[in-house]
Design a protein around this motif. Structure first.
Motif, mmCIF file in Angstrom:
data_model
loop_
_atom_site.group_PDB
_atom_site.id
_atom_site.type_symbol
_atom_site.label_atom_id
_atom_site.label_comp_id
_atom_site.label_asym_id
_atom_site.label_seq_id
_atom_site.Cartn_x
_atom_site.Cartn_y
_atom_site.Cartn_z
ATOM 1 N N VAL A 109 -56.055 57.926 -3.656
ATOM 2 C CA VAL A 109 -55.891 59.387 -3.589
ATOM 3 C C VAL A 109 -56.602 60.054 -4.778
ATOM 4 C CG1 VAL A 109 -54.231 61.277 -3.616
ATOM 5 C CG2 VAL A 109 -53.708 59.194 -2.337
ATOM 6 N N ALA A 110 -56.434 59.478 -5.971
ATOM 7 C CA ALA A 110 -57.068 60.035 -7.169
ATOM 8 C C ALA A 110 -58.582 60.056 -7.035
ATOM 9 C CB ALA A 110 -56.655 59.242 -8.405
ATOM 10 N N SER A 111 -59.157 59.032 -6.390
ATOM 11 C CA SER A 111 -60.619 58.968 -6.238
ATOM 12 C C SER A 111 -61.148 60.119 -5.403
ATOM 13 C CB SER A 111 -61.017 57.637 -5.588
ATOM 14 O OG SER A 111 -60.583 57.581 -4.236
ATOM 15 N N MET A 112 -60.308 60.664 -4.510
ATOM 16 C CA MET A 112 -60.732 61.777 -3.657
ATOM 17 C C MET A 112 -60.772 63.097 -4.408
ATOM 18 S SD MET A 112 -58.557 60.733 -0.235
ATOM 19 C CE MET A 112 -59.397 61.869 0.858
ATOM 20 N N THR A 113 -60.173 63.126 -5.607
ATOM 21 C CA THR A 113 -60.157 64.363 -6.405
ATOM 22 C C THR A 113 -60.991 64.238 -7.681
ATOM 23 O OG1 THR A 113 -58.197 63.700 -7.670
ATOM 24 C CG2 THR A 113 -57.815 64.844 -5.591
ATOM 25 N N MET A 114 -61.596 63.048 -7.889
ATOM 26 C CA MET A 114 -62.271 62.789 -9.159
ATOM 27 C C MET A 114 -63.399 63.769 -9.443
ATOM 28 S SD MET A 114 -61.659 60.898 -11.638
ATOM 29 C CE MET A 114 -60.574 59.727 -10.837
ATOM 30 N N ASP A 115 -64.187 64.087 -8.433
ATOM 31 C CA ASP A 115 -65.339 64.984 -8.642
ATOM 32 C C ASP A 115 -64.893 66.360 -9.119
ATOM 33 O OD1 ASP A 115 -67.063 62.989 -7.931
ATOM 34 O OD2 ASP A 115 -67.295 63.661 -5.852
ATOM 35 N N VAL A 116 -63.839 66.889 -8.486
ATOM 36 C CA VAL A 116 -63.383 68.226 -8.854
ATOM 37 C C VAL A 116 -62.722 68.222 -10.233
ATOM 38 C CG1 VAL A 116 -61.079 68.164 -7.794
ATOM 39 C CG2 VAL A 116 -62.290 70.310 -7.925
ATOM 40 N N ILE A 117 -62.032 67.129 -10.588
ATOM 41 C CA ILE A 117 -61.409 67.019 -11.913
ATOM 42 C C ILE A 117 -62.483 67.035 -13.004
ATOM 43 C CG2 ILE A 117 -60.139 65.457 -13.462
ATOM 44 C CD1 ILE A 117 -58.486 64.566 -11.055
ATOM 45 N N GLN A 118 -63.589 66.340 -12.748
ATOM 46 C CA GLN A 118 -64.668 66.253 -13.747
ATOM 47 C C GLN A 118 -65.500 67.514 -13.831
ATOM 48 O OE1 GLN A 118 -66.716 62.712 -12.472
ATOM 49 N NE2 GLN A 118 -65.245 61.323 -13.467
ATOM 50 N N SER A 119 -65.543 68.272 -12.735
ATOM 51 C CA SER A 119 -66.415 69.456 -12.711
ATOM 52 C C SER A 119 -65.716 70.749 -13.148
ATOM 53 C CB SER A 119 -66.997 69.652 -11.302
ATOM 54 O OG SER A 119 -65.946 69.875 -10.361
ATOM 55 N N PRO A 128 -62.996 72.593 -15.770
ATOM 56 C CA PRO A 128 -62.284 72.389 -17.045
ATOM 57 C C PRO A 128 -60.765 72.554 -16.892
ATOM 58 C CG PRO A 128 -63.418 74.508 -17.034
ATOM 59 C CD PRO A 128 -63.868 73.784 -15.805
ATOM 60 N N ASN A 129 -60.022 71.923 -17.801
ATOM 61 C CA ASN A 129 -58.549 72.012 -17.882
ATOM 62 C C ASN A 129 -57.825 71.416 -16.673
ATOM 63 O OD1 ASN A 129 -58.688 73.424 -20.380
ATOM 64 N ND2 ASN A 129 -59.166 75.302 -19.248
ATOM 65 N N LEU A 130 -58.455 70.434 -16.014
ATOM 66 C CA LEU A 130 -57.798 69.762 -14.889
ATOM 67 C C LEU A 130 -57.517 68.285 -15.193
ATOM 68 C CD1 LEU A 130 -59.377 70.974 -11.497
ATOM 69 C CD2 LEU A 130 -57.078 71.365 -12.358
ATOM 70 N N GLU A 131 -57.622 67.909 -16.469
ATOM 71 C CA GLU A 131 -57.424 66.504 -16.818
ATOM 72 C C GLU A 131 -56.002 66.017 -16.529
ATOM 73 O OE1 GLU A 131 -56.584 69.197 -20.149
ATOM 74 O OE2 GLU A 131 -58.377 68.866 -18.929
ATOM 75 N N TRP A 132 -55.040 66.941 -16.453
ATOM 76 C CA TRP A 132 -53.644 66.590 -16.173
ATOM 77 C C TRP A 132 -53.438 66.097 -14.741
ATOM 78 C CZ3 TRP A 132 -51.927 69.341 -12.047
ATOM 79 C CH2 TRP A 132 -52.593 70.548 -11.763
ATOM 80 N N LEU A 133 -54.376 66.431 -13.826
ATOM 81 C CA LEU A 133 -54.151 66.170 -12.403
ATOM 82 C C LEU A 133 -54.046 64.673 -12.101
ATOM 83 C CD1 LEU A 133 -53.781 67.234 -9.583
ATOM 84 C CD2 LEU A 133 -56.265 67.402 -9.329
ATOM 85 N N LYS A 148 -46.548 66.820 -23.274
ATOM 86 C CA LYS A 148 -47.817 66.734 -23.989
ATOM 87 C C LYS A 148 -48.929 67.583 -23.390
ATOM 88 C CE LYS A 148 -46.849 61.983 -25.479
ATOM 89 N NZ LYS A 148 -47.302 60.572 -25.440
ATOM 90 N N SER A 149 -48.592 68.486 -22.511
ATOM 91 C CA SER A 149 -49.634 69.320 -21.911
ATOM 92 C C SER A 149 -49.166 70.763 -21.832
ATOM 93 C CB SER A 149 -49.962 68.815 -20.500
ATOM 94 O OG SER A 149 -48.909 69.140 -19.614
#
Length: 565
Positions: free
Chosen positions: A185-195, A197-202, A230-231
């Motif tokens: 599931v995380a792999s399906m959101t990886m591109d949007v998390i990296q592109s 900002p401030n989505l590292e918590w996802l 911590k966020s």
């Protein structure tokens, strides 16, 4: 500007009652004189008319009118093919400006879903070609498939939602609930998390919910706590409710209540999760607080299951089982996926002696929440109540193997073993293992104390209960300690323990009986007077019971009227 344009503007302005009246008049005129409106205009008029009916919550009527609109659309399609072959470019432009046929089908499915006609809703949406399905269509299909037990189709639809909308978090939860691995599931959101900002918590958020749906409560608690502390997500209400729910699943009632209270203070209009909070408060004996909570939630919305469940829990722990049954059934009407409503109704049915009906509700709760142990406990209680020790043992062993050897699963298995004299020794071993993992786990302490009482090992039982009460205050534990102290003739402290138990739960009948029994033994002279008083109170209780029988009939009638039996 023609009349259809005027109706479109009124609809856009939210003047739904006006649209309904005018469109009804125009449709009647068109039926009497088909030349008044073109096929395209009649199609538009039918859609706007159906929209206004949908807004008035007349869903069956709206579905009928939307279907009429689709029939009219077929007429347009036939005529447009003829005009296209003769070079009618204007007709193509007109067709492009018409209400979307796909949107009309979605509205029909929405009506069917509200009417609980899930099969009809699936049939309508399945009729839309895959390439034409919008994210909301795929999301509705996924939820319907999951509800119908079509897990593979549900996974496919949720993944399609994420392909189009990678931040659709409810779709992520849906996939995790269907046992899709968190990493996938995380792999399906990886591109949007990296592109963005401030989505590292996802990625941490996904990991937390993966643990929740895998039944790994402790790691879920640790992950959510780290995310919250911590966020920038500190004091997020949704996270707090999830954390409270996981504490509850882990059997940590104290922290569950604390987190629910914290979430409620941050959002006084919070409804989600309040059914579990109300249940915990009722179970702890805080019935006045539960009544207040239920009333407050009814003022917020009576169209959610939660306030009905809370009121049902109040009735259940007040031993008004027929009323609890009615309220649980009403909650299920509003939300058939409400696990807490199913558990409430199942428990009420079980206590009313309708065990087979109760089993059906506990099984449905298990299907919806396979990682919630209280669903299994309810079913096991039903088996034991109907002398189905073999079925109960099979279920307990299955939980133990599936969810692992933790304090809760060990205690459940021990509870069943205690019912058979042959497996008493095994029960003792299981309880010792449970208490080694969690010395404060109340259910394990209670079962171990019951076992020690049977064996007349009163000093061991007193030591066990004192140790458990050193870090918590629980009505049942105080009452059991009182019973053990009576057995060793320590009447004064026993009286103190019964008093503490009653201060925690004034409705605890066993503590009251223990206290009254001691008072009679200590004061034989007064016993006669007290007995007379008890007899008088007893006659009053008989009157109450008669009243509750008539009330039971009343609520049973209402239940039948609502079609709940």
């Amino acid at each position: 500007m023609n009349v259809i344009d005027n109706i479109r503007e009124m609809a856009a302005a939210g003047l739904h009652s006006n649209v309904r009246i005018l469109s009804s008049l125009l449709l009647t005129m068109s039926n009497n004189n088909p030349e008044l409106l073109s096929p395209a205009q009649k199609y538009q008029l039918l859609v706007y008319h159906a929209d206004s009916i949908f807004h008035d919550k007349e869903y069956r009527n709206a579905a009928c009118k939307y279907s009429m609109a689709l029939q009219q659309k077929k007429v347009i399609s036939k005529t447009s093919k003829v005009r296209t072959s003769t070079g009618g470019a204007a007709s193509n432009l007109q067709a492009q400006s018409l209400p979307s046929e796909i949107e009309v089908k979605y509205k029909i499915a929405e009506c069917y879903t509200i009417l609980k006609l899930d099969k009809d809703a699936i049939a309508v949406l399945d009729g839309i070609a895959s390439r034409q399905r919008t994210p909301k269509i795929n999301m509705m299909l996924a939820n319907l498939y999951r509800k119908a037990g079509q897990e593979r189709s549900a996974v496919t639809s949720y993944k399609e939602v994420l392909r189009q909308c990678p931040l659709a978090l409810d779709a992520i939860i849906g996939l995790l609930s269907l046992s899709v691995k968190g990493a996938e599931v995380a792999s399906m959101t990886m591109d949007v998390i990296q592109s963005i900002p401030n989505l590292e918590w996802l990625s941490v958020w996904i990991k937390a919910y993966a643990f929740i749906h895998a039944g790994d409560n402790q790691r879920a608690i640790n992950t959510i706590c780290s995310l919250e502390k911590k966020s920038l997500l500190r004091d997020n209400v949704d996270l707090l409710v999830s954390l409270a729910d996981v504490y509850f699943r882990a059997g940590d009632t104290k922290n569950a209540i604390l987190k629910f209270e914290q979430a409620q203070m941050l959002d006084p209009y919070l409804i989600k999760g309040m059914d579990v909070y109300g249940y915990l408060m009722a179970r702890e004996g805080h019935l006045e607080d539960v009544e207040v909570l239920g009333g407050r939630l009814f003022n917020i919305s009576d169209q959610h299951a939660e306030p009905w469940v809370i009121s049902g829990c109040h009735s259940f722990y007040s031993k008004r089982y027929s009323r609890a049954l009615y309220l649980g059934a009403k909650a299920i009407q509003l939300n058939s996926n409400s696990v807490q409503a199913l558990l409430l109704k199942g428990a009420a049915l079980r206590n009313m002696g309708r065990v087979q009906e109760a089993i059906i509700h506990f099984r449905e709760a298990m299907r919806l929440a396979p990682c919630r142990l209280d669903c299994y406990e309810g079913l096991i209680d039903c088996y034991l109540a109907s002398n189905g020790i073999r079925e109960a043992m099979g279920m307990a062993n299955n939980i133990y193997k599936t969810l692992g050897a933790n304090a809760q699963t060990l205690t459940i298995l021990a509870t069943v073993c205690l019912e058979d004299p042959v497996t008493q020794e095994k029960a003792k071993t299981l309880l010792d293992k449970a208490l080694a993992q969690r010395p404060d786990y109340t259910k394990a302490v209670v079962k171990k104390a019951e076992l020690l009482s049977r064996e007349q090992k009163y000093d061991e039982g007193i030591a066990l209960l004192r140790n458990a009460l050193a870090n918590q205050s629980d009505c049942v534990l105080h009452r059991m300690l009182g019973d053990f102290l009576v057995a060793v003739n320590d009447y004064q402290e026993a009286m103190d323990q019964y008093s503490i138990a009653l201060s925690l739960d004034p409705n605890d009948q066993k503590s009251l009986e223990g206290m009254q029994k001691m008072e009679k033994e200590e004061s034989p002279t007064d016993a006669t007077v007290e007995l007379d008083g008890d007899d008088m109170e007893g006659s009053g209780e008989d009157g109450d019971l008669e009243g509750s029988d008539s009330e039971a009939a009343q609520w049973a009638d209402q239940e039948q009227w609502f079609g709940m039996q």
